[in-house]
Design a protein around this motif. Sequence first.
Motif, PDB file in Angstrom:
ATOM      1  N   SER A   1      -6.012   5.895   0.368  1.00  0.00           N
ATOM      2  CA  SER A   1      -5.076   6.552  -0.552  1.00  0.00           C
ATOM      3  C   SER A   1      -5.536   7.985  -0.837  1.00  0.00           C
ATOM      4  CB  SER A   1      -4.906   5.754  -1.842  1.00  0.00           C
ATOM      5  OG  SER A   1      -6.153   5.488  -2.422  1.00  0.00           O
TER       6      SER A   1
ATOM      7  N   SER B   1     -11.096  -2.534 -13.797  1.00  0.00           N
ATOM      8  CA  SER B   1     -11.703  -1.213 -13.680  1.00  0.00           C
ATOM      9  C   SER B   1     -11.949  -0.651 -15.066  1.00  0.00           C
ATOM     10  CB  SER B   1     -10.756  -0.286 -12.914  1.00  0.00           C
ATOM     11  OG  SER B   1     -11.107   1.060 -13.175  1.00  0.00           O
TER      12      SER B   1
ATOM     13  N   ASN C   1      -8.920   0.805   0.387  1.00  0.00           N
ATOM     14  CA  ASN C   1      -7.717   1.231  -0.333  1.00  0.00           C
ATOM     15  C   ASN C   1      -7.937   2.567  -1.022  1.00  0.00           C
ATOM     16  OD1 ASN C   1      -5.360  -0.565  -0.367  1.00  0.00           O
ATOM     17  ND2 ASN C   1      -6.899  -2.102  -0.891  1.00  0.00           N
ATOM     18  N   ILE C   2      -9.092   2.660  -1.680  1.00  0.00           N
ATOM     19  CA  ILE C   2      -9.407   3.902  -2.386  1.00  0.00           C
ATOM     20  C   ILE C   2      -9.493   5.050  -1.378  1.00  0.00           C
ATOM     21  CG2 ILE C   2     -11.135   5.077  -3.824  1.00  0.00           C
ATOM     22  CD1 ILE C   2     -11.916   2.301  -4.908  1.00  0.00           C
TER      23      ILE C   2
ATOM     24  N   ASN D   1      -4.453  -5.715  -8.865  1.00  0.00           N
ATOM     25  CA  ASN D   1      -4.700  -6.262  -7.534  1.00  0.00           C
ATOM     26  C   ASN D   1      -4.633  -5.139  -6.520  1.00  0.00           C
ATOM     27  OD1 ASN D   1      -3.590  -8.625  -9.136  1.00  0.00           O
ATOM     28  ND2 ASN D   1      -4.212  -9.608  -7.233  1.00  0.00           N
ATOM     29  N   SER D   2      -5.481  -5.240  -5.523  1.00  0.00           N
ATOM     30  CA  SER D   2      -5.411  -4.224  -4.480  1.00  0.00           C
ATOM     31  C   SER D   2      -4.563  -4.752  -3.335  1.00  0.00           C
ATOM     32  CB  SER D   2      -6.815  -3.856  -4.012  1.00  0.00           C
ATOM     33  OG  SER D   2      -7.430  -4.980  -3.452  1.00  0.00           O
TER      34      SER D   2
ATOM     35  N   GLY E   1      -9.247  -9.531  -4.158  1.00  0.00           N
ATOM     36  CA  GLY E   1      -8.455  -8.317  -4.349  1.00  0.00           C
ATOM     37  C   GLY E   1      -8.068  -8.088  -5.801  1.00  0.00           C
ATOM     38  N   GLU E   2      -8.325  -9.081  -6.674  1.00  0.00           N
ATOM     39  CA  GLU E   2      -8.022  -8.885  -8.104  1.00  0.00           C
ATOM     40  C   GLU E   2      -9.252  -8.246  -8.752  1.00  0.00           C
ATOM     41  OE1 GLU E   2      -7.019 -12.520 -10.114  1.00  0.00           O
ATOM     42  OE2 GLU E   2      -7.225 -11.575 -12.079  1.00  0.00           O
TER      43      GLU E   2
ATOM     44  N   THR F   1     -11.038  -3.190  -1.064  1.00  0.00           N
ATOM     45  CA  THR F   1     -10.800  -2.276  -2.192  1.00  0.00           C
ATOM     46  C   THR F   1     -11.316  -0.870  -1.874  1.00  0.00           C
ATOM     47  OG1 THR F   1     -11.013  -4.149  -3.681  1.00  0.00           O
ATOM     48  CG2 THR F   1     -11.127  -1.975  -4.685  1.00  0.00           C
TER      49      THR F   1
ATOM     50  N   ALA G   1      -7.020   2.186  -6.427  1.00  0.00           N
ATOM     51  CA  ALA G   1      -7.635   0.904  -6.074  1.00  0.00           C
ATOM     52  C   ALA G   1      -6.598  -0.206  -5.991  1.00  0.00           C
ATOM     53  CB  ALA G   1      -8.707   0.548  -7.086  1.00  0.00           C
ATOM     54  N   GLY G   2      -5.528  -0.097  -6.764  1.00  0.00           N
ATOM     55  CA  GLY G   2      -4.531  -1.156  -6.776  1.00  0.00           C
ATOM     56  C   GLY G   2      -3.478  -0.874  -7.830  1.00  0.00           C
TER      57      GLY G   2
ATOM     58  N   PHE H   1       0.831  -1.209   0.000  1.00  0.00           N
ATOM     59  CA  PHE H   1       0.000   0.000   0.000  1.00  0.00           C
ATOM     60  C   PHE H   1       0.866   1.260   0.000  1.00  0.00           C
ATOM     61  CE2 PHE H   1      -2.259   3.418   2.184  1.00  0.00           C
ATOM     62  CZ  PHE H   1      -3.424   3.481   1.447  1.00  0.00           C
TER      63      PHE H   1
END
Length: 772
Positions: free
Chosen positions: A400, A594, A396-397, A606-607, A590-591, A393, A360-361, A341
């Motif tokens: 970040s 988008s 993560n968005i 992947n995230s 996590g895969e 996910t 997202a990844g 991350f």
Amino acid sequence: MLGYATPAFDYITSRLFVAKIKENINDSYFDALQERDEKGKKFEDGMGGTSATQTKKQVALAMRNTRSKVETVGGNRNNRHAKIVVLRSRETETDNSIQNMLKNFGSRVDEPFIQFQDTPVFNIKDNGFVFDSDVNYHAGAYLGSWEDIFINPFDPKNKKTNGGRGMLTTFFLAYANTLRYLIHLTPYSMYDRIRTNAKYKYKRDTSVEKAKFIARNNLDLSSVLPAPVDEKTGHTIEEATKEAIEIANSRINDVQNALNSNKIHATFDSVAVGGSQAIYKFTLPRDPDLPNDWKDVQKKMAGFLKVAGEPIISSSAGMLTVSIANQRVGATEPINIPVDFAEMVKKRDKGMKTLISGIAGVDALGEVIYVELGDANPHMAIFGQSGSGKTVTIMNILFSMMNSVTPEDVKVLFADGKGNSFEFMRSDGDAEHPNPFVMAQPADGSEDIEYTRALVRYVEMLVRKRIALLKERKVSKLAEFNKKFPDEKMEEILFVFDEFSAVTDRDNELKGDDYTKYNVTDRIEYITKMARSTGVRLMLANQTARKEKLPGKIMANVTGRISLSVSERIEAEIALPDSNIPADLIAQPGEFYSIMHGVNNPEHGNSPFLTDDQMYDLNDALTKLFGVHKYVATREEIIAMAEEDINDIGVDSGTYESPTEEEMPASDISMDDLVALCRKYPEWAIENEENEKITGLDVFNKGVPAMTIKNKKIFKITLNSLKGKVAQDEEKQEAEASKKQRHSGNALSTVNGTDGDFATLPEEKVKEKMLV
Ligand SMILES: Nc1ncnc2c1ncn2[C@@H]1O[C@H](COP(=O)(O)OP(=O)(O)OP(=O)(O)O)[C@@H](O)[C@H]1O
Ligand SMILES: [Mg+2]
């Protein structure tokens, strides 16, 4: 100049093609050329053999005149062209025969970076039958590396007992790689290698110059979060990457064979690894005979390669991409390269297009996959079955994004239809890890449907209030408002709604007024349609993408899409419409795919996995920096505010233009003048249709009944046409607002000053009707 794909090498290759063409015809043709018949006997004088041997003679002649050229061209020798022309003869029969002989010749040519069609194409300009090929060749990329040559045979990793390849194999590999290196060592390849490296290392970040916002760097993420290791194997990223590359390289031939066995002929170009995937790229021939549907091929290849899940195959711009689980032959699971991350966020461009700009990844090449919500793409949906990694996910968005903006820029609202996935983001009471970006208590749809509905209603009210305010201040959108009125700056709001169909499903439990007020479907529809200019954005997430569950009127306005693993192909088709991406084949949590940047720019990645503890640490670090932020509204306030009457907000009242004092109709106004006035102020006329001021006018009350009745009719027709026009215009404005994504303000600013537009059309229509 010696070496691969140099002019000398290419010349020899071209001569080999000519030889191969000649080899292609059997001896009887050369006998014919020598004027011998089938039995090898010289033709008798004047006889000239049979017509069959004559044809053979002609064919042999044509073949002998074959032209062939191979060249590697382009500024940095990036393309390999090859062409073979077999001249045509002067008669059809011979030509047919030539064509027959050349059938499938193309697929028998086995030369790297040359891909001929199976069967030649007749070209009048070349006066013959043509095979041609134009394939990417990156000289530098094929140069190999010192590390491939200097393999240490004594390294314990190379011991067979350790699962390595063994000392002898290592020696052999070093030898083979040295040869390969020397073959590919040309000035072009050296130049290409240096240039590519320089481009990669010294890439300038130009994002700031064009950007609207500059990304902050709130946290020193590497010190907040430890570098990840793979949960199962304990591998660090470096260890996992090294092994992943080795595995991916060892399977190039397998993948090529798997394609060939499915009658797909393509030339290997490159392989990249990331997450649990190896992505092989192949160059397609000029006229690739590809299946319409990859389903069958994918299934067969999965069996052939014995990998977890099915490969995902797609083709675009002359390249074929095969993404497969990256696993050794015989292994039950693919290797996984954990995504870091902290590293991912560090790679972000400094310039941001939008305030709500998360990641997202990363894709298999290590590029970050942005998720940006703004005027262009105001809302998004994330799909994935249970356990596919939706919540991870989303976080993560969010995290970040939170690293790059302040709570004054963006606030976040949470609801979860099925549970309390966002409970840990609570910032009230004795919450242990408050997050300064959280705007109000997260809603738990399964336990507290009342608050969940009120929260949705609250967001709708917020949008309405903002629309009214922007209108009042005559600005078109939030960013402009913040610029003009910095003292009253408003933040952008991201409303994250997980499992939202669980809440919309329960709309039918509501009755009467409550339905009108609290049904979530209509609320969400309104927000997706109207919120664009107000800086309120939706992030919807759902397990299923099924149409029964997701009202089309909502999804039509939710343009940003991400899909994790979904359960069926039909779900994949709805989740990522028009993209042909088989998200049902995704194997790893996590895969994801988008299409945030359009169906023509799908991103696959992947995230990173964030554990609960890591998310607490992130919350704590953000609070340390920004302090504890109170909710903007409490649960009670939100429930109370939801009760407010929408009409009290004043969105629709007082915004149209009315006649001035002098213009107000006098009691003896003529019918013509009244119609003209109504046309000038259509909204006023509609609003006051039943008002005494109009119904009491002489034209409707004095004079002969036939006249007053006729006048009433004219008035009715006029108003009806005005109503139609106003409604049409509103619709048009709405449509335009969603079309002109970047100029979203227009929907608001054109409301005034349209009076002139109403004038023409209705007038004719009214006259038409009056004649009847
Ligand atoms: N990026 C990732 N890398 C590795 N493992 C992951 C990743 N994302 C999720 N997982 C694994 O999958 C599990 C489920 O993830 P998550 O809770 O995000 O799924 P979900 O789609 O939200 O599921 P649900 O619908 O049940 O809420 C995690 O606990 C974790 O073990
Ligand atoms: Mg979840």
